[in-house]
Write a protein that holds these residues in place. Sequence first.
Motif, PDB file in Angstrom:
ATOM      1  N   LEU A  69     -15.648-100.757  -0.232  1.00 52.11           N
ATOM      2  CA  LEU A  69     -16.754-101.551   0.339  1.00 52.11           C
ATOM      3  C   LEU A  69     -17.949-101.274  -0.350  1.00 52.11           C
ATOM      4  CD1 LEU A  69     -18.124-102.726   2.955  1.00 52.11           C
ATOM      5  CD2 LEU A  69     -18.426-100.221   3.561  1.00 52.11           C
ATOM      6  N   ASP A  70     -18.354-100.441  -1.057  1.00 49.82           N
ATOM      7  CA  ASP A  70     -19.366-100.304  -1.893  1.00 49.82           C
ATOM      8  C   ASP A  70     -19.350-101.298  -2.982  1.00 49.82           C
ATOM      9  OD1 ASP A  70     -20.492 -98.288  -0.859  1.00 49.82           O
ATOM     10  OD2 ASP A  70     -19.452 -96.519  -2.246  1.00 49.82           O
ATOM     11  N   TRP A  71     -18.089-101.709  -3.642  1.00 47.21           N
ATOM     12  CA  TRP A  71     -18.116-102.875  -4.709  1.00 47.21           C
ATOM     13  C   TRP A  71     -18.258-104.042  -4.081  1.00 47.21           C
ATOM     14  CZ3 TRP A  71     -15.893-107.468  -5.372  1.00 47.21           C
ATOM     15  CH2 TRP A  71     -15.532-107.808  -6.522  1.00 47.21           C
ATOM     16  N   VAL A  94     -26.204-100.955 -18.131  1.00 51.66           N
ATOM     17  CA  VAL A  94     -25.411-102.082 -18.005  1.00 51.66           C
ATOM     18  C   VAL A  94     -24.584-102.252 -19.187  1.00 51.66           C
ATOM     19  CG1 VAL A  94     -25.454-104.465 -17.834  1.00 51.66           C
ATOM     20  CG2 VAL A  94     -27.014-103.209 -16.442  1.00 51.66           C
ATOM     21  N   ARG A  95     -25.200-101.979 -20.222  1.00 45.05           N
ATOM     22  CA  ARG A  95     -24.112-102.131 -21.640  1.00 45.05           C
ATOM     23  C   ARG A  95     -23.413-101.172 -21.576  1.00 45.05           C
ATOM     24  NH1 ARG A  95     -29.406-103.006 -23.530  1.00 45.05           N
ATOM     25  NH2 ARG A  95     -29.671-100.899 -24.334  1.00 45.05           N
ATOM     26  N   TRP A  96     -23.453 -99.689 -20.866  1.00 47.65           N
ATOM     27  CA  TRP A  96     -22.517 -98.881 -21.031  1.00 47.65           C
ATOM     28  C   TRP A  96     -21.413 -99.121 -20.031  1.00 47.65           C
ATOM     29  CZ3 TRP A  96     -21.202 -95.209 -17.058  1.00 47.65           C
ATOM     30  CH2 TRP A  96     -20.276 -94.006 -17.592  1.00 47.65           C
ATOM     31  N   LEU A  97     -21.812 -99.534 -18.807  1.00 44.39           N
ATOM     32  CA  LEU A  97     -20.853-100.057 -17.859  1.00 44.39           C
ATOM     33  C   LEU A  97     -20.047-101.283 -18.461  1.00 44.39           C
ATOM     34  CD1 LEU A  97     -22.782 -99.383 -14.601  1.00 44.39           C
ATOM     35  CD2 LEU A  97     -20.759 -98.476 -15.173  1.00 44.39           C
ATOM     36  N   GLU A  98     -20.625-102.060 -18.931  1.00 48.86           N
ATOM     37  CA  GLU A  98     -19.880-103.369 -19.556  1.00 48.86           C
ATOM     38  C   GLU A  98     -18.680-102.973 -20.307  1.00 48.86           C
ATOM     39  OE1 GLU A  98     -23.114-106.021 -20.353  1.00 48.86           O
ATOM     40  OE2 GLU A  98     -23.028-107.277 -18.205  1.00 48.86           O
ATOM     41  N   LYS A  99     -19.354-101.908 -21.384  1.00 47.97           N
ATOM     42  CA  LYS A  99     -18.064-101.436 -22.478  1.00 47.97           C
ATOM     43  C   LYS A  99     -16.887-100.780 -21.855  1.00 47.97           C
ATOM     44  CE  LYS A  99     -18.180 -98.241 -26.355  1.00 47.97           C
ATOM     45  NZ  LYS A  99     -18.859 -97.254 -27.016  1.00 47.97           N
ATOM     46  N   GLY A 101     -16.139-101.308 -18.522  1.00 48.38           N
ATOM     47  CA  GLY A 101     -15.459-102.232 -17.436  1.00 48.38           C
ATOM     48  C   GLY A 101     -14.763-101.247 -16.219  1.00 48.38           C
ATOM     49  N   PRO A 102     -13.764-101.915 -15.690  1.00 49.28           N
ATOM     50  CA  PRO A 102     -13.438-101.221 -14.396  1.00 49.28           C
ATOM     51  C   PRO A 102     -13.017 -99.603 -14.586  1.00 49.28           C
ATOM     52  CG  PRO A 102     -12.260-103.368 -14.706  1.00 49.28           C
ATOM     53  CD  PRO A 102     -13.080-102.893 -15.930  1.00 49.28           C
ATOM     54  N   LYS A 103     -12.807 -99.235 -15.945  1.00 46.04           N
ATOM     55  CA  LYS A 103     -12.168 -97.803 -16.252  1.00 46.04           C
ATOM     56  C   LYS A 103     -13.812 -96.843 -15.570  1.00 46.04           C
ATOM     57  CE  LYS A 103      -9.413 -98.814 -19.839  1.00 46.04           C
ATOM     58  NZ  LYS A 103      -9.276 -98.773 -21.454  1.00 46.04           N
ATOM     59  N   ALA A 104     -15.028 -97.357 -15.582  1.00 43.66           N
ATOM     60  CA  ALA A 104     -16.009 -96.776 -15.119  1.00 43.66           C
ATOM     61  C   ALA A 104     -15.703 -96.314 -13.823  1.00 43.66           C
ATOM     62  CB  ALA A 104     -17.104 -97.519 -15.188  1.00 43.66           C
ATOM     63  N   CYS A 105     -14.965 -96.917 -13.118  1.00 46.35           N
ATOM     64  CA  CYS A 105     -14.607 -96.697 -11.567  1.00 46.35           C
ATOM     65  C   CYS A 105     -13.923 -95.219 -11.178  1.00 46.35           C
ATOM     66  CB  CYS A 105     -14.021 -97.599 -10.803  1.00 46.35           C
ATOM     67  SG  CYS A 105     -15.203 -98.978 -10.599  1.00 46.35           S
ATOM     68  N   LEU A 106     -13.284 -94.687 -12.646  1.00 44.30           N
ATOM     69  CA  LEU A 106     -12.573 -93.402 -12.574  1.00 44.30           C
ATOM     70  C   LEU A 106     -13.734 -92.482 -12.245  1.00 44.30           C
ATOM     71  CD1 LEU A 106     -10.576 -93.221 -15.473  1.00 44.30           C
ATOM     72  CD2 LEU A 106      -9.682 -92.925 -13.507  1.00 44.30           C
ATOM     73  N   LEU A 107     -14.929 -92.493 -12.627  1.00 48.82           N
ATOM     74  CA  LEU A 107     -16.268 -91.703 -12.315  1.00 48.82           C
ATOM     75  C   LEU A 107     -16.598 -91.806 -10.809  1.00 48.82           C
ATOM     76  CD1 LEU A 107     -17.985 -92.071 -15.580  1.00 48.82           C
ATOM     77  CD2 LEU A 107     -16.520 -90.460 -14.972  1.00 48.82           C
ATOM     78  N   PRO A 116     -22.735 -95.266  -5.807  1.00 46.51           N
ATOM     79  CA  PRO A 116     -23.336 -96.369  -6.416  1.00 46.51           C
ATOM     80  C   PRO A 116     -22.758 -97.130  -7.400  1.00 46.51           C
ATOM     81  CG  PRO A 116     -24.996 -94.423  -6.034  1.00 46.51           C
ATOM     82  CD  PRO A 116     -23.643 -94.098  -5.743  1.00 46.51           C
ATOM     83  N   LEU A 117     -22.029 -96.246  -8.327  1.00 48.13           N
ATOM     84  CA  LEU A 117     -21.293 -96.713  -9.523  1.00 48.13           C
ATOM     85  C   LEU A 117     -20.359 -97.988  -9.110  1.00 48.13           C
ATOM     86  CD1 LEU A 117     -20.647 -96.790 -12.381  1.00 48.13           C
ATOM     87  CD2 LEU A 117     -18.791 -95.093 -11.948  1.00 48.13           C
ATOM     88  N   CYS A 118     -19.786 -97.954  -7.956  1.00 53.79           N
ATOM     89  CA  CYS A 118     -18.619 -98.632  -7.335  1.00 53.79           C
ATOM     90  C   CYS A 118     -19.585 -99.908  -7.114  1.00 53.79           C
ATOM     91  CB  CYS A 118     -18.121 -98.130  -6.009  1.00 53.79           C
ATOM     92  SG  CYS A 118     -17.226 -96.649  -6.355  1.00 53.79           S
ATOM     93  N   ALA A 119     -20.735 -99.793  -6.293  1.00 53.09           N
ATOM     94  CA  ALA A 119     -21.584-100.853  -5.897  1.00 53.09           C
ATOM     95  C   ALA A 119     -21.984-101.744  -7.376  1.00 53.09           C
ATOM     96  CB  ALA A 119     -22.727-100.602  -5.277  1.00 53.09           C
ATOM     97  N   VAL A 120     -22.299-100.932  -8.290  1.00 52.56           N
ATOM     98  CA  VAL A 120     -22.431-101.516  -9.552  1.00 52.56           C
ATOM     99  C   VAL A 120     -21.533-102.293 -10.053  1.00 52.56           C
ATOM    100  CG1 VAL A 120     -23.680-101.108 -11.758  1.00 52.56           C
ATOM    101  CG2 VAL A 120     -24.519 -99.952  -9.859  1.00 52.56           C
ATOM    102  N   ALA A 121     -20.233-101.828 -10.005  1.00 51.90           N
ATOM    103  CA  ALA A 121     -19.231-102.539 -10.579  1.00 51.90           C
ATOM    104  C   ALA A 121     -18.815-103.811  -9.774  1.00 51.90           C
ATOM    105  CB  ALA A 121     -18.067-101.506 -10.260  1.00 51.90           C
TER     106      ALA A 121
END
Length: 164
Positions: A69-71, A94-99, A101-107, A116-121
């Motif tokens: 839902l956050d996504w 944004v550069r860090w997250l784009e680097k 990608g979806p793996k950032a959602c592990l956090l 908020p990370l899910c929403a940013v994804a």
Amino acid sequence: MQAWIQHLLDLLALPEYGLSTVFVVSFISATLLPLGSEPVVFGLVKLNPAMFWPAVLVATAGNTLGGALDWWMGYGAHKVVDKYKHSSHHGRAVRWLEKLGPKACLLAWLPVVGDPLCAVAGWLKFPFWPCVAYMAVGKFLRYFLMTGSLIWAFPGILGRVVGA
């Protein structure tokens, strides 16, 4: 309105609704609302140790759906964030997250920044299903490790609290 909320809380507190309560609280706590679901999972497992795996799995499912839902909220809120586009922190994040990608959602399991990370994804339009899969892995590990650790660290705490 207050009576309705109290009735809902009373209903969810009944033992036969234990997994339902875990699901609802886990779902809500994954949204941007400040609510922790770990005490609910811990309490259910302490009252009924045989519910460890069902509670961890239901909490994971509820929290992952809340992250999804956050996504979607992030995906739909792209224009709201545009006003912060020129900030140095925004660009670096944004550069860090784009680097990653979806793996950032592990956090997504992290307190304060995970939801908020899910929403940013979603805002960055990362692929939905890979994000949900990574969210689920991170959230499962959180519930498994936190509930297991609490059970191990405080084996008799609930019995003393409720007088059992």
